[in-house]
Each structure stands twice: as C-alpha cells, then as structure tokens.
Design an enzyme around this catalytic site. Sequence first.
Site, PDB file in Angstrom:
ATOM      1  N   GLY A 150      -7.528 -48.018 -31.610  1.00 51.43           N
ATOM      2  CA  GLY A 150      -8.439 -49.036 -31.087  1.00 51.43           C
ATOM      3  C   GLY A 150      -8.369 -50.288 -31.934  1.00 51.43           C
ATOM      4  O   GLY A 150      -7.896 -50.256 -33.079  1.00 51.43           O
ATOM      5  N   GLN A 207     -11.030 -58.258 -35.560  1.00 53.79           N
ATOM      6  CA  GLN A 207      -9.937 -57.804 -36.438  1.00 53.79           C
ATOM      7  C   GLN A 207      -8.691 -58.671 -36.304  1.00 53.79           C
ATOM      8  O   GLN A 207      -7.785 -58.578 -37.136  1.00 53.79           O
ATOM      9  CB  GLN A 207      -9.572 -56.348 -36.120  1.00 53.79           C
ATOM     10  CG  GLN A 207     -10.662 -55.343 -36.482  1.00 53.79           C
ATOM     11  CD  GLN A 207     -10.214 -53.930 -36.190  1.00 53.79           C
ATOM     12  OE1 GLN A 207     -10.345 -53.471 -35.061  1.00 53.79           O
ATOM     13  NE2 GLN A 207      -9.646 -53.256 -37.170  1.00 53.79           N
ATOM     14  N   CYS A 264      -9.304 -47.023 -40.232  1.00 55.15           N
ATOM     15  CA  CYS A 264      -9.439 -48.316 -39.554  1.00 55.15           C
ATOM     16  C   CYS A 264      -8.269 -49.197 -39.978  1.00 55.15           C
ATOM     17  O   CYS A 264      -7.907 -49.229 -41.159  1.00 55.15           O
ATOM     18  CB  CYS A 264     -10.757 -48.970 -39.962  1.00 55.15           C
ATOM     19  SG  CYS A 264     -11.010 -50.608 -39.274  1.00 55.15           S
ATOM     20  N   LEU A 265      -7.684 -49.917 -39.021  1.00 56.40           N
ATOM     21  CA  LEU A 265      -6.540 -50.780 -39.342  1.00 56.40           C
ATOM     22  C   LEU A 265      -6.929 -51.889 -40.327  1.00 56.40           C
ATOM     23  O   LEU A 265      -6.063 -52.430 -41.011  1.00 56.40           O
ATOM     24  CB  LEU A 265      -5.960 -51.391 -38.060  1.00 56.40           C
ATOM     25  CG  LEU A 265      -5.267 -50.402 -37.104  1.00 56.40           C
ATOM     26  CD1 LEU A 265      -4.824 -51.116 -35.836  1.00 56.40           C
ATOM     27  CD2 LEU A 265      -4.086 -49.718 -37.775  1.00 56.40           C
ATOM     28  N   HIS A 293     -16.798 -46.644 -32.942  1.00 59.60           N
ATOM     29  CA  HIS A 293     -16.170 -47.359 -34.068  1.00 59.60           C
ATOM     30  C   HIS A 293     -15.876 -48.813 -33.689  1.00 59.60           C
ATOM     31  O   HIS A 293     -16.218 -49.741 -34.427  1.00 59.60           O
ATOM     32  CB  HIS A 293     -14.873 -46.632 -34.453  1.00 59.60           C
ATOM     33  CG  HIS A 293     -14.064 -47.318 -35.515  1.00 59.60           C
ATOM     34  ND1 HIS A 293     -13.879 -46.793 -36.769  1.00 59.60           N
ATOM     35  CD2 HIS A 293     -13.369 -48.494 -35.508  1.00 59.60           C
ATOM     36  CE1 HIS A 293     -13.124 -47.613 -37.490  1.00 59.60           C
ATOM     37  NE2 HIS A 293     -12.792 -48.652 -36.739  1.00 59.60           N
ATOM     38  N   GLU A 294     -15.253 -49.018 -32.526  1.00 64.28           N
ATOM     39  CA  GLU A 294     -14.844 -50.380 -32.142  1.00 64.28           C
ATOM     40  C   GLU A 294     -16.052 -51.261 -31.842  1.00 64.28           C
ATOM     41  O   GLU A 294     -16.059 -52.453 -32.171  1.00 64.28           O
ATOM     42  CB  GLU A 294     -13.892 -50.347 -30.955  1.00 64.28           C
ATOM     43  CG  GLU A 294     -12.582 -49.606 -31.195  1.00 64.28           C
ATOM     44  CD  GLU A 294     -11.846 -50.038 -32.463  1.00 64.28           C
ATOM     45  OE1 GLU A 294     -11.965 -51.201 -32.874  1.00 64.28           O
ATOM     46  OE2 GLU A 294     -11.166 -49.176 -33.049  1.00 64.28           O
ATOM     47  N   HIS A 320     -17.516 -52.811 -34.846  1.00 65.30           N
ATOM     48  CA  HIS A 320     -16.802 -54.013 -35.314  1.00 65.30           C
ATOM     49  C   HIS A 320     -17.407 -55.283 -34.724  1.00 65.30           C
ATOM     50  O   HIS A 320     -17.412 -56.331 -35.368  1.00 65.30           O
ATOM     51  CB  HIS A 320     -15.327 -53.956 -34.894  1.00 65.30           C
ATOM     52  CG  HIS A 320     -14.434 -53.218 -35.839  1.00 65.30           C
ATOM     53  ND1 HIS A 320     -14.240 -53.617 -37.132  1.00 65.30           N
ATOM     54  CD2 HIS A 320     -13.663 -52.109 -35.664  1.00 65.30           C
ATOM     55  CE1 HIS A 320     -13.382 -52.781 -37.728  1.00 65.30           C
ATOM     56  NE2 HIS A 320     -13.024 -51.862 -36.858  1.00 65.30           N
TER      57      HIS A 320
END
Length: 156
Positions: free
Chosen positions: A46, A51, A88-89, A130-131, A134
């Site tokens: 995701g 991000q 997480c990226l 999670h997303e 953000h």
Amino acid sequence: MALRDIVIVGEDILRAKAKVVTEFDDNLSQLIDDMAETMYHNEGAGLAAPQVSILKRVVVIDVGNGLVELVNPKITKQDNPIICDEGCLSVPGKRGKVLRPQNLTVEAYDRHGKKVKYKAEGYFAQAVSHELDHLDGILYIDKLIDDKLEDVKPNN
Ligand code: NI
C-alpha cells in the site's frame, strides 16, 4: 506513468493531515497511476499520497487481489482488533507489532468520483487501516504495542 520518490520518516509532510480531494481530474488519475507504479516497484502492499509528497487523501493498496484505489476514504465500521506484524515503505528496514482491526468497512471514491465501498478483512483490513493513518499523519511506529522496532534482514 512515472515512479515517484518515497518520503522517509523524519520529513514533516508525513506528519501533516492530508486534504480532501475535490477535483477528479487528469492530475488525480496521474497521481494514482504513479502511486501504483511506485508501490509495485518497491514491493509494498500500500501507499498513501503523503508518502510521495502529495498532501491529498488518496491511497492505493494491493494485498495480492488486484489494485484498490481509495480517494477520500473513511472507515465506517471496524471490529476485532488483532496484533499485526507491520512495515512501511517510509520506515525502511524495520518492522513492528501493532493492533489493527481484522474486519472493517471503508467507503471512498474512485478516480472518477464514483462512490465505492469495501468490506475488508485480514491483511486487506490491516493495509486499509495503515494507509488511512498516513492521511492523518500517523505512522505505525507511533502505535507499537511493545515499543520494539525490529530490523529486517536484507533478504527478508
Ligand atoms: Ni506506510
């Protein structure tokens, strides 16, 4: 389509609240296409627009069942919090344990402004939770259940 640079933890934009999308135009489509390409390129499940330095409420997710695009998403129901292992990226090389709903309903819009609704469970529900965090400037490292951030082995 084009790859976009992923912002790493420490940058202020990851902590800002993203703005509601009001224009469902070519720019939005381009952003979503670029986000999807960037997510796949980095082998993520995701990615949220902040991000890639865009402060808009846009998320892409693929947990193995195809691409899901969520614009202005809202979780309308959530249930059964369970402990999830997460990365997480924007926090490269790390993993940790957080609580996420095992079931949730998310309502959003697609890139054309059409309403969409998903009933998510398991990993999909975890990714949505999670997303969406953000979009409100929240990272999983804020919610670790045991304050332990583990290093990921290079080939893991
Ligand atoms: Ni993330």
